[in-house]
Motif scaffolding. Sequence first.
Motif, short mmCIF file in Angstrom:
data_model
loop_
_atom_site.label_atom_id
_atom_site.label_comp_id
_atom_site.label_asym_id
_atom_site.label_seq_id
_atom_site.Cartn_x
_atom_site.Cartn_y
_atom_site.Cartn_z
N PRO A 15 -14.81 -14.75 -24.46
CA PRO A 15 -14.19 -13.58 -25.06
C PRO A 15 -13.76 -13.88 -26.50
O PRO A 15 -13.70 -15.05 -26.91
CB PRO A 15 -12.99 -13.32 -24.16
N ASN A 16 -13.48 -12.83 -27.24
CA ASN A 16 -13.05 -13.02 -28.63
C ASN A 16 -11.84 -13.95 -28.70
O ASN A 16 -10.83 -13.75 -28.03
CB ASN A 16 -12.69 -11.67 -29.26
N THR A 17 -11.96 -14.99 -29.49
CA THR A 17 -10.91 -15.99 -29.61
C THR A 17 -10.14 -15.77 -30.91
O THR A 17 -10.73 -15.48 -31.94
CB THR A 17 -11.53 -17.41 -29.61
N ALA A 18 -8.86 -15.94 -30.83
CA ALA A 18 -8.02 -15.69 -31.99
C ALA A 18 -8.05 -16.89 -32.94
O ALA A 18 -7.07 -17.61 -33.11
CB ALA A 18 -6.59 -15.39 -31.54
N MET A 19 -9.20 -17.14 -33.54
CA MET A 19 -9.32 -18.22 -34.51
C MET A 19 -8.65 -17.79 -35.81
O MET A 19 -8.78 -16.65 -36.24
CB MET A 19 -10.79 -18.56 -34.77
N GLN A 20 -7.96 -18.72 -36.41
CA GLN A 20 -7.31 -18.42 -37.69
C GLN A 20 -8.31 -18.52 -38.84
O GLN A 20 -8.31 -17.70 -39.75
CB GLN A 20 -6.14 -19.39 -37.91
N GLN A 21 -9.10 -19.57 -38.82
CA GLN A 21 -10.21 -19.71 -39.76
C GLN A 21 -11.40 -20.28 -39.00
O GLN A 21 -11.25 -21.03 -38.06
CB GLN A 21 -9.85 -20.67 -40.92
N GLY A 22 -12.59 -19.89 -39.47
CA GLY A 22 -13.78 -20.47 -38.86
C GLY A 22 -14.89 -19.45 -38.71
O GLY A 22 -14.81 -18.32 -39.22
N SER A 23 -15.93 -19.83 -38.03
CA SER A 23 -17.09 -18.96 -37.84
C SER A 23 -17.63 -19.13 -36.43
O SER A 23 -17.42 -20.16 -35.78
CB SER A 23 -18.19 -19.28 -38.87
N SER A 24 -18.31 -18.12 -35.96
CA SER A 24 -18.95 -18.18 -34.64
C SER A 24 -20.30 -17.48 -34.71
O SER A 24 -20.51 -16.59 -35.53
CB SER A 24 -18.06 -17.52 -33.58
N GLN A 25 -21.18 -17.90 -33.86
CA GLN A 25 -22.51 -17.31 -33.81
C GLN A 25 -22.98 -17.26 -32.36
O GLN A 25 -22.80 -18.20 -31.61
CB GLN A 25 -23.51 -18.11 -34.64
N SER A 26 -23.58 -16.14 -31.99
CA SER A 26 -24.19 -16.03 -30.66
C SER A 26 -25.59 -15.45 -30.82
O SER A 26 -25.83 -14.56 -31.63
CB SER A 26 -23.35 -15.13 -29.75
N LEU A 27 -26.51 -16.00 -30.06
CA LEU A 27 -27.89 -15.53 -30.02
C LEU A 27 -28.23 -15.20 -28.58
O LEU A 27 -27.96 -16.00 -27.68
CB LEU A 27 -28.85 -16.61 -30.54
N SER A 28 -28.77 -14.04 -28.34
CA SER A 28 -29.12 -13.66 -26.97
C SER A 28 -30.48 -12.97 -26.98
O SER A 28 -30.90 -12.38 -27.97
CB SER A 28 -28.07 -12.74 -26.36
#
Length: 241
Positions: A15-28
């Motif tokens: 689920p959406n994580t409350a990151m303060q800084q950073g990046s995420s990527q998902s490929l489906s």
Amino acid sequence: MELSTLSNPYARQYPNTAMQQGSSQSLSGLVASDQKAKIEVQTKEGDRVTITMARQSQSAFGTYSANGTMAGGAYQKSGSLEYTAQRHEFSFEVEGDLSDEERQEIEALTSRLGAAADEFFAGKPMNLNEIMGFKANSLGSFRMELEETKMVALQSTRSQVGAEKKHPLMERFAEEGRTSQDRLGTENNRFKGMLGRALENAFGKSLSVKSVLDQVMEAMAQQRTALEKKEEATEVAPLSA
């Protein structure tokens, strides 16, 4: 099986994580194929043979990678998901009592129809000359229906939260060669491998109509022989005193 629409396989796992800084990527991705064949043959006497078969395949897969800071600490998470489902269906129905001549002509006709169907599912031009030139004394009509559906759906999602900010633990990750770009590159390569396997599973194999029809005709012949032997044994059996 209906061909499903694309959905993110990580909606529940990550689920959406409350990151303060950073990046995420998902490929489906989702790869699916559906092949169906139906053959009906009717004799002049009104007997009917109906054979249906289907092959369905579906593969869903995806990768996820997140890299950043959360609650004052470094945060890294990655994963992958891959599953494949297949289903084969077959039905065979005979209405009436087929004579030897009718059975032999149906066997000859279905062999030609099966070869043409295999060409269709292999993506080759269908050779109908042998079918159209087929002559039968006992057969009245035939009908063959072929259907194929293919689908490939891919989805990529990337998000950036806050400004890039170095964290001591993130610097240690970088020293170990686990930078954000390196990790995303690894996930991309893994995703490519999943896509290749899914395409091979869905499109690299096809419904073998002729093989199935040959087995059906052989089973019919064996069943007929067994019935004739049973009838002969009944005729010669001595009467009880």
